[in-house]
Design an enzyme around this catalytic site. Structure first.
Site, PDB file in Angstrom:
ATOM      1  N   GLU A  97       0.837  -1.219   0.000  1.00 18.59           N
ATOM      2  CA  GLU A  97       0.000   0.000   0.000  1.00 18.59           C
ATOM      3  C   GLU A  97       0.866   1.262   0.000  1.00 18.59           C
ATOM      4  OE1 GLU A  97      -2.376  -1.752   3.331  1.00 18.59           O
ATOM      5  OE2 GLU A  97      -4.014  -0.771   2.250  1.00 18.59           O
ATOM      6  N   GLU A 106      -4.451  -9.056   3.629  1.00 17.03           N
ATOM      7  CA  GLU A 106      -5.118  -8.670   4.881  1.00 17.03           C
ATOM      8  C   GLU A 106      -6.353  -9.512   5.203  1.00 17.03           C
ATOM      9  OE1 GLU A 106      -3.824  -6.585   2.726  1.00 17.03           O
ATOM     10  OE2 GLU A 106      -2.962  -4.828   3.720  1.00 17.03           O
TER      11      GLU A 106
END
Ligand SMILES: CCCCC[C@H](O)CC(=O)SCCNC(=O)CCNC(=O)[C@H](O)C(C)(C)COP(=O)(O)OP(=O)(O)OC[C@H]1O[C@@H](n2cnc3c(N)ncnc32)[C@H](O)[C@@H]1OP(=O)(O)O
Length: 721
Positions: free
Chosen positions: A116, A136
């Site tokens: 990210e 995640e």
């Protein structure tokens, strides 16, 4: 020596500030790292001598993502403020909206928060074979640094949802093709190429692209909605009991409909809800529990080194033997497969070939690698070639005398350093090795079927097994991509012993008048892939009948003697193996419940005669779950009490990987602790008052219930290790 962690910044004469993350082993984004990143980006943005920025990770790894230890702290304390504000403050404001270009120099891996950060940079330069992904969801949360918004904008919505929902990582080569990576360069050129790219953007020679503002890969709203509709269907199929998949799709949709920044805000809000969910608690526990299994006191901490295992002999080419052989061959370990006659040997070799062919046809193995694996296999009918094998794994039927005679023979034909392992699932290792003088090198290597696919390897040590032998087998397990869990010696070891009441309880409920197909369906809704009856079909009822007396001998006080298995076998229903058990098995179609089996169930009910007043007992779905799984918890307590596992978390991993207990419930002990030992104790106590010893709460459970302790707390000193 304390490990050095932190973020550094070096500004070169070219005006490029290189910001480096150091937090071994994976450069996870712990709180001091995030604070350091904020400070360095602020500094770089303000300094006049900085024209452009490169972000990288130390020691060949960009970053393995946000520090998962923080989630565990949040779970322990319930305190959400432990999670730093990152997504807007650092990622959007200081990085993406910076007036100075930022380039990510990616090597090794960029996962979760690591990827990210990279996606918030204005370009990404990567070394070959870097692992890129947003895993995640496997932790019960969603990406929380803007990944739900930026990945679709960089690789397209369909690919992004595929990667996120399935937690599938890709290599930088594929990332380059997709546009996630702007340039692929050799590792030695990574920093220089990234500096150059950053200066090219600063000087207008390359575009200054902000991922969150891009729309070119999203397509029209109707196209996006069609993709999201498919994603919702996929989520329903792969994660029916988990909230994070659907929540993630909602967040992605928010960004598509209302813009990326709106999506980032919603992402942060949903993230905070999910991180406190039971699912996240269970999955984060499993993450750490799995890694803890590789730490075995007095084995992995005493300076021993694993010896190389290059050639392994397997005795028995049946389902287990051929599966184990396949797993070894796929990891380039030479295998001698021994059978008692040519017919059985050819059958075993064909099974290995079929396993490997299956992997090729499912796209999991290239034809080349399949050929290489099979070239390492040799079939034999005697022990002549056993003299130079490093390890033998015996995988014959569960017959004590047969195993004893094999081990006695092995002692004569193998070299004195050769490891002698048994794949027994039930029999006491001390009994197997009784007739040998090699007890220090006898060890249990309990694989789960199908052995080339199931990841658990239960390593069983007797009081005499040497630490070196355990370490060697752990190393082999890891080499063949298994998760080795070291356990103590007892009938059924940790996994089968803990789960033997699973089938027994199901039989008891059926004899009490509950529909067996309903039991299977309730248990699969709870999250196990197969209910107890379908699992029995898969294992084969012949096995059930063979091991029953072995269990009865030691655990007879808590056995329910059901005539159902015997009746089933009498009527020619051996299970999936011959196409008929409780279900009917036909090639190419799903197992079908067989209504004809109900007359056999009736016969069994007449024999046991335990239905209250001769009428079927009425039970709720919740009661079914409790009556089936609380006895399993009860046995898990005995396993903990006797020190059969090193730590409670090992039993969690063993239950998840060996019995497919849902990982999002954290494993059998973790789940029981969430339900509450006191509640489980009281339910079992009441059930035992009605139905007897099968449900009688164990001493360990009673003690913890009375003291208000968790089952996972503290271990008994009665260790079998
Ligand atoms: C406000 C908060 C928002 C947060 C947003 C963000 O989107 C959330 C996240 O980023 S969550 C994290 C996402 N990342 C992952 O899920 C990656 C997890 N790690 C792995 O998959 C693997 O560990 C690996 C591929 C990175 C490395 O695998 P390898 O086999 O080489 O090594 P191990 O798995 O044995 O790990 C070595 C030790 O490193 C610890 N570790 C790994 N990743 C993390 C992490 N992200 N946080 C903390 N610790 C991590 C691991 O536990 C091992 O520790 P030991 O003590 O057992 O050695």
């Amino acid at each position: 020596m304390a490990k050095k962690i932190g973020v550094t910044m070096e500004v070169g004469n070219d005006g490029v500030a290189v910001i480096t993350i150091t937090n071994p082993p994976v450069n996870s984004l712990a709180s001091p790292i995030i604070a350091g990143l904020k400070e360095k980006f602020q500094d770089a943005n303000q300094r006049n001598d900085v024209k452009a920025i490169v972000l990288t990770g130390n020691n060949g790894r960009f970053s393995g993502g946000f520090d998962i230890n923080v989630f565990q702290q949040v779970h322990k304390t319930g305190d959400l403020s432990l999670m730093p504000e990152v997504s807007v403050e650092l990622v959007c404001n200081l990085m993406e909206d910076s007036r100075k270009p930022v380039v990510a120099a990616v090597e090794g891996l960029a996962l979760g928060g690591g990827l990210e950060l990279a996606m918030a940079c204005h370009a990404r330069v990567a070394a070959p074979k870097a692992q890129l992904g947003l895993p995640e969801l496997t932790l019960g949360v969603i990406p929380g640094f803007g990944g739900t918004q930026r990945l679709p904008r960089l690789v397209g919505l369909a690919k992004a949802t595929d990667m996120i929902l399935l937690s599938k990582s890709i290599l930088s080569e594929e990332g380059h093709k997709l546009g996630l990576v702007d340039a692929l360069v050799p590792p030695g050129d990574l920093l220089s190429a990234s500096r150059k790219w950053a200066l090219d953007i600063a000087d207008g020679r390359k575009p200054f692209l902000r991922s969150l503002h891009r729309t070119d890969k999203i397509g029209s709203l109707s196209e996006a909605r069609a993709i999201l509709k498919n994603s919702r269907q996929l989520a329903k199929k792969i994660a029916p009991n988990m909230p994070q998949h659907h929540a993630c799709i909602e967040v992605i949709e928010e960004g598509i409909v209302h813009g990326g920044y709106s999506g980032v805000l919603k992402e942060a809000e949903v993230f905070k809800q999910l991180v406190l969910s039971d699912t996240a608690k269970g999955l984060v526990h499993v993450f750490f529990a799995q890694r803890a299994t590789s730490k075995v006191p007095n084995v992995t901490d005493v300076g021993l080194k694993p010896r190389p295992i290059k050639k392994v002999a397997i005795i028995g080419g049946g389902l287990m033997g051929s599966g184990i052989a396949t797993a070894l061959l796929l990891s380039n370990i030479r295998v001698l497969l021994k059978e008692i006659n040519t017919e059985y040997l050819m059958k075993g070799i064909k099974s290995v070939e079929a396993n490997i062919k299956g992997l090729v046809s499912r796209g999991k193995l290239t034809q080349d690698k399949a050929g290489k694996a099979l070239s390492l296999l040799k079939g034999v009918l005697d022990y002549t070639e056993f003299k130079d094998v490093d390890m033998v794994i015996e995988a014959v039927i569960e017959n004590i005398q047969l195993k004893q005679s094999i081990f006695k023979e092995l002692e004569k034909v193998c070299s004195p350093h050769c490891i002698l392992a048994s794949n027994t699932s039930t029999i006491d290792l001390d009994v197997i090795g009784e007739k040998t003088n090699s007890k220090d090198r006898i060890v249990g290597a309990h694989f789960f079927s199908p052995a080339h696919l199931m990841t658990l390897l239960e390593i069983v040590r007797s009081k005499n097994t040497s630490a070196q032998v355990i370490l060697d087998l752990m190393a082999v397990g890891k080499a063949i991509k298994k998760v080795p869990v070291v356990v103590g010696n007892c009938i059924g070891f940790a996994v089968n012993r803990t789960f033997f009441p699973y089938a027994q309880a199901a039989h008891m409920l059926t004899n009490l008048g509950v529909d067996l197909f309903r039991i299977d369906s309730v248990i699969t809704s709870f999250g196990l892939p197969l209910g107890p009856f379908q699992l029995g079909d898969l294992a084969g009822h012949g096995i059930g009948l063979a091991v029953g007396p072995i269990y009865a001998k030691v655990y007879g006080d808590r056995m329910f003697n059901s005539p159902l298995t015997e009746l089933l076998l009498k009527s020619g229903r051996n299970g999936k193996i011959n196409g008929r058990g409780f279900y009917i098995y036909e090639k190419g179609s799903k197992p079908k419940p067989d209504p004809q089996v109900l007359s056999i169930v009736e016969e069994s009910r007449k024999l046991t005669n335990i239905m209250p007043g001769g009428k079927p007992r009425s039970v709720s779905d919740k009661e079914i779950v409790e009556m089936i799984l609380f006895p399993v918890v009860n046995e898990a307590c005995r396993v903990l009490d006797e020190g059969v596992v090193i730590r409670a978390a090992d039993l969690d991993i063993a239950s998840v990987l060996g019995m497919s207990f849902p990982s999002y419930r954290g494993g059998i002990v973790f789940w029981a602790d969430m339900v509450g030992p006191k509640y489980i104790y009281e339910r079992l106590k009441r059930l035992s008052e009605t139905y007897g010893g099968f449900f009688k709460p164990s001493r360990y459970l009673e003690e913890r219930a009375m003291k208000g302790m968790l089952l996972s707390e503290s271990q008994s000193s009665r260790s079998r290790m």
